[in-house]
Design an enzyme around this catalytic site. Structure first.
Site, PDB file in Angstrom:
ATOM      1  N   ASP A 166       9.457  -6.248   0.054  1.00 13.98           N
ATOM      2  CA  ASP A 166      10.300  -6.944   1.034  1.00 13.98           C
ATOM      3  C   ASP A 166       9.421  -7.769   1.988  1.00 13.98           C
ATOM      4  O   ASP A 166       9.653  -8.989   2.199  1.00 13.98           O
ATOM      5  CB  ASP A 166      11.106  -5.882   1.808  1.00 13.98           C
ATOM      6  CG  ASP A 166      12.234  -6.450   2.632  1.00 13.98           C
ATOM      7  OD1 ASP A 166      12.500  -7.662   2.562  1.00 13.98           O
ATOM      8  OD2 ASP A 166      12.874  -5.660   3.366  1.00 13.98           O
ATOM      9  N   SER A 171      13.301   0.973  -5.265  1.00 18.46           N
ATOM     10  CA  SER A 171      13.348   2.348  -4.711  1.00 18.46           C
ATOM     11  C   SER A 171      12.166   3.252  -5.057  1.00 18.46           C
ATOM     12  O   SER A 171      12.105   4.379  -4.568  1.00 18.46           O
ATOM     13  CB  SER A 171      14.637   3.090  -5.112  1.00 18.46           C
ATOM     14  OG  SER A 171      15.741   2.626  -4.368  1.00 18.46           O
TER      15      SER A 171
HETATM   16  N1  AR6 Z   1       5.519  -7.753  -6.337  1.00 24.01           N
HETATM   17  C1  AR6 Z   1       6.096  -6.811  -7.132  1.00 24.01           C
HETATM   18  N2  AR6 Z   1       6.209  -5.511  -6.786  1.00 24.01           N
HETATM   19  C2  AR6 Z   1       5.734  -5.159  -5.572  1.00 24.01           C
HETATM   20  C3  AR6 Z   1       5.152  -6.074  -4.667  1.00 24.01           C
HETATM   21  C4  AR6 Z   1       5.049  -7.418  -5.096  1.00 24.01           C
HETATM   22  N3  AR6 Z   1       4.505  -8.368  -4.317  1.00 24.01           N
HETATM   23  N4  AR6 Z   1       4.785  -5.380  -3.544  1.00 24.01           N
HETATM   24  C5  AR6 Z   1       5.118  -4.096  -3.739  1.00 24.01           C
HETATM   25  N5  AR6 Z   1       5.686  -3.941  -4.957  1.00 24.01           N
HETATM   26  P1  AR6 Z   1       8.874  -0.836  -2.005  1.00 24.01           P
HETATM   27  P2  AR6 Z   1      11.494   0.555  -2.018  1.00 24.01           P
HETATM   28  C6  AR6 Z   1       6.201  -2.731  -5.623  1.00 24.01           C
HETATM   29  O1  AR6 Z   1       8.308   0.230  -1.125  1.00 24.01           O
HETATM   30  O2  AR6 Z   1      10.887   1.820  -2.547  1.00 24.01           O
HETATM   31  C7  AR6 Z   1      10.614  -1.899   2.500  1.00 24.01           C
HETATM   32  O3  AR6 Z   1      10.033  -1.643   3.742  1.00 24.01           O
HETATM   33  C8  AR6 Z   1       5.748  -1.394  -5.118  1.00 24.01           C
HETATM   34  O4  AR6 Z   1       4.430  -1.101  -5.595  1.00 24.01           O
HETATM   35  O5  AR6 Z   1       8.565  -2.243  -1.704  1.00 24.01           O
HETATM   36  O6  AR6 Z   1      12.776   0.076  -2.627  1.00 24.01           O
HETATM   37  C9  AR6 Z   1      12.078  -2.294   2.611  1.00 24.01           C
HETATM   38  O7  AR6 Z   1      12.340  -3.031   3.777  1.00 24.01           O
HETATM   39  C10 AR6 Z   1       6.802  -0.489  -5.771  1.00 24.01           C
HETATM   40  O8  AR6 Z   1       6.454  -0.252  -7.140  1.00 24.01           O
HETATM   41  O9  AR6 Z   1      10.506  -0.728  -2.084  1.00 24.01           O
HETATM   42  C11 AR6 Z   1      12.765  -0.953   2.627  1.00 24.01           C
HETATM   43  O10 AR6 Z   1      12.775  -0.401   3.923  1.00 24.01           O
HETATM   44  C12 AR6 Z   1       8.053  -1.348  -5.725  1.00 24.01           C
HETATM   45  O11 AR6 Z   1       7.621  -2.679  -5.450  1.00 24.01           O
HETATM   46  C13 AR6 Z   1      11.908  -0.112   1.706  1.00 24.01           C
HETATM   47  O12 AR6 Z   1      10.612  -0.704   1.740  1.00 24.01           O
HETATM   48  C14 AR6 Z   1       9.062  -0.939  -4.655  1.00 24.01           C
HETATM   49  O13 AR6 Z   1       8.394  -0.481  -3.488  1.00 24.01           O
HETATM   50  C15 AR6 Z   1      12.414  -0.153   0.294  1.00 24.01           C
HETATM   51  O14 AR6 Z   1      11.694   0.777  -0.475  1.00 24.01           O
END
Ligand code: AR6
Length: 170
Positions: free
Chosen positions: A34, A117
């Site tokens: 995000d 997630s």
């Molecule tokens: N490209 C692709 N995947 C990514 C990237 C990127 N640039 N950066 C991280 N990931 P998360 P959630 C991966 O925590 O669990 C936020 O604060 C990461 O390694 O981003 O759904 C939101 O505002 C993981 O495999 O999302 C919410 O509050 C995946 O994306 C909360 O986090 C999801 O990790 C949502 O948590």
């Protein structure tokens, strides 16, 4: 020929008709993917998100992509893992399904997802991956609009998990 592919990469660099953001219910940004999407898109994205009045878990809302290579961003708050008996699986399925519905309504032919997630929200990867690939594959089988879906994994462990889930499905 329609396709679901699993790749290793940074979703902010993906050129697609829509990329999906693993958002929170405020839609006002956060960490993880995000944060990366908001940084890459620029402040106009947050300005548009402010007009959306948030989004419920498992639902989805669409904005433009601004400075991203992607044309649109579909924002969906996935479920926070609370042990598995709080409807987490259905809510995660809804996040994928509602994102794809919205992509289709907006005529998007190519869509890229992050692993919703499984980061800060701690949904176990081995449970999330089969839900994601099954939901996407079923949707692709019936869609008249969406041709290509990419799962963009940020690390090797995540990529392997989605590949295994996809192989089991085939
Ligand atoms: N490209 C692709 N995947 C990514 C990237 C990127 N640039 N950066 C991280 N990931 P998360 P959630 C991966 O925590 O669990 C936020 O604060 C990461 O390694 O981003 O759904 C939101 O505002 C993981 O495999 O999302 C919410 O509050 C995946 O994306 C909360 O986090 C999801 O990790 C949502 O948590």
């Amino acid at each position: 020929m329609k396709s679901l592919t699993i790749i290793l990469g940074d979703i902010t660099a993906v050129k697609a008709d829509a990329i999906v953001n693993a958002a929170n219910t405020s839609l006002l940004g956060g960490g993880g993917v995000d944060g990366a999407i908001h940084r890459a898109a620029g402040p106009e994205l947050l300005a548009e998100c402010r007009l959306l009045n948030g989004c419920s878990t498992g639902e989805a809302k669409i904005t433009k992509g601004y400075r991203l290579p992607a044309d649109n961003v579909i924002h969906t708050p996935g479920p926070i893992w609370q042990g598995g008996d709080h409807n987490e699986a259905d809510l995660l399925r809804n996040s994928y399904k509602n994102s794809l519905d919205l992509a289709e309504i907006h005529g998007c032919r190519t869509v890229a997802f992050p692993s919703i997630s499984t980061g800060v929200y701690h949904f176990p990867l081995d449970l999330a991956a089969p839900i994601a690939v099954q939901t996407i594959q079923e949707f692709l089988n019936h869609s008249k609009v969406i041709e290509e879906v990419q799962m963009v994994c940020f690390d090797e462990i995540t990529k392997r998990s989605y590949e295994q889930a996809l192989n089991k499905l085939k």
